[in-house]
Design a protein around this motif. Structure first.
Motif, PDB file in Angstrom:
ATOM      1  N   GLY A  10       0.855  -1.241   0.200  1.00 29.22           N
ATOM      2  CA  GLY A  10       0.045   0.258   0.094  1.00 29.22           C
ATOM      3  C   GLY A  10       0.777   1.345  -0.124  1.00 29.22           C
ATOM      4  N   GLU A  11       1.839   1.360   0.883  1.00 27.84           N
ATOM      5  CA  GLU A  11       2.761   2.540   0.769  1.00 27.84           C
ATOM      6  C   GLU A  11       3.496   2.855  -0.572  1.00 27.84           C
ATOM      7  N   LEU A  12       3.940   1.539  -1.133  1.00 23.75           N
ATOM      8  CA  LEU A  12       4.627   1.849  -2.433  1.00 23.75           C
ATOM      9  C   LEU A  12       3.606   2.297  -3.715  1.00 23.75           C
TER      10      LEU A  12
ATOM     11  N   ALA B  92      -8.701  -5.736  -0.958  1.00 23.58           N
ATOM     12  CA  ALA B  92      -8.946  -6.736  -1.869  1.00 23.58           C
ATOM     13  C   ALA B  92      -7.735  -6.923  -2.713  1.00 23.58           C
ATOM     14  N   ASP B  93      -7.114  -5.740  -3.029  1.00 22.10           N
ATOM     15  CA  ASP B  93      -5.999  -5.953  -3.839  1.00 22.10           C
ATOM     16  C   ASP B  93      -5.085  -6.737  -3.301  1.00 22.10           C
ATOM     17  N   ALA B  94      -4.629  -6.417  -2.019  1.00 20.42           N
ATOM     18  CA  ALA B  94      -3.709  -7.185  -1.175  1.00 20.42           C
ATOM     19  C   ALA B  94      -3.940  -8.741  -0.859  1.00 20.42           C
ATOM     20  N   ILE B  95      -5.184  -8.887  -0.522  1.00 22.96           N
ATOM     21  CA  ILE B  95      -5.591 -10.333  -0.417  1.00 22.96           C
ATOM     22  C   ILE B  95      -5.196 -11.083  -1.685  1.00 22.96           C
ATOM     23  N   GLY B  96      -5.391 -10.452  -2.943  1.00 22.27           N
ATOM     24  CA  GLY B  96      -5.332 -11.242  -4.068  1.00 22.27           C
ATOM     25  C   GLY B  96      -4.000 -11.487  -4.512  1.00 22.27           C
ATOM     26  N   LEU B  97      -2.715 -11.040  -3.566  1.00 22.80           N
ATOM     27  CA  LEU B  97      -1.532 -11.314  -3.585  1.00 22.80           C
ATOM     28  C   LEU B  97      -0.974 -12.514  -2.885  1.00 22.80           C
ATOM     29  N   VAL B  98      -1.922 -12.783  -1.904  1.00 20.75           N
ATOM     30  CA  VAL B  98      -1.580 -13.575  -0.661  1.00 20.75           C
ATOM     31  C   VAL B  98      -1.009 -15.117  -1.458  1.00 20.75           C
TER      32      VAL B  98
END
Length: 238
Positions: free
Chosen positions: A36-38, A49-55
């Motif tokens: 998120g910071e980047l 949701a974007d972050a969960i997609g990368l797990v």
């Protein structure tokens, strides 16, 4: 002294192969924060949701997603920045998953070989291994396979096949512990007895693996042996 599980039998567990992020340590929130910071530093938007997609994804696949969200850096630059940020957070606190260290200690005490199989880079894997060695008072793993050491990352079988090769055992004789869909797919494709312990992302029940929806807290070596024996009895391996 060896435990009964180590006595010769068709159901003997030759090795236990461990995923890292989300299984041994709850570093997924650290990754999500770094992502998120980047993205926002480049003027983009990054949702949960974007972050969960990368797990569970491989490093380069995740970098490509961040590039599609406006991060104008190379994949290697993105991986380095994310890894540095996560390691900064780990330096402040190692977020162990409940029951993971206890189960690993029991496996080690039984003399069963272990390997760490992670899509994080090797330097992060080494950092977690060092922390585990401090916790356990001795070596935690006999081998490590990291994301920057394989050609085809999870969900491909290469990481787990490579771990079994390094340990000198057949993947079909191993138990793998995973928390994510790509990781479970990798372990199953490699032919292991796969134990799924979903955390940030739910996993459905499936005959291809043993599902432990409540994680590893209170789970002992006997449970891994039982999962392996059940798989053999069901004729899932030769």
């Amino acid at each position: 002294m060896s435990t009964p599980i180590l006595e010769p039998s068709p159901a003997r567990v030759a090795a236990v192969l461990w995923d890292m992020d989300g299984t041994l340590v709850d570093t997924e929130p650290y990754w999500m924060r770094a992502e998120g910071e980047l993205v926002t530093s480049w003027g983009g938007t990054w949702t949960h949701a974007d972050a969960i997609g990368l797990v569970g994804n491989g490093l380069h696949a995740s970098a490509a997603v961040l590039q599609s969200h406006g991060v104008g850096l190379s994949a290697e630059e993105i991986i380095t920045i994310l890894t540095d940020r996560v390691m900064d957070q780990i330096a402040e606190h190692v977020p162990w998953r409940p029951g993971a260290r206890e189960l690993l200690a029991e496996v080690r005490a039984a003399g069963i070989p272990t390997a760490l199989v992670t899509m994080s880079v090797r330097r992060m894997a080494d950092r977690i291994e060092a922390a585990l060695e401090h916790e356990l008072g001795g070596p935690a793993f006999d081998a490590i396979v990291a994301g920057d050491e394989v050609e085809q990352p999870k969900p491909f079988p290469e990481p787990y096949l490579r771990a079994a090769e390094l340990l000198g055992v057949d993947a079909a004789d191993c138990v793998a512990i995973e928390d994510s869909e790509p990781g479970v797919a990798s372990a199953v494709a490699a032919g292991t007895t796969t134990v799924a312990v979903p955390f940030h992302v739910p996993l459905p029940a499936d005959e291809a693996y043993t599902l432990l929806p409540n994680g590893l807290d209170g789970v002992g070596l006997a449970a891994l042996a039982a999962a392996h024996a059940t798989r053999l009895a069901d004729g899932a391996v030769r």
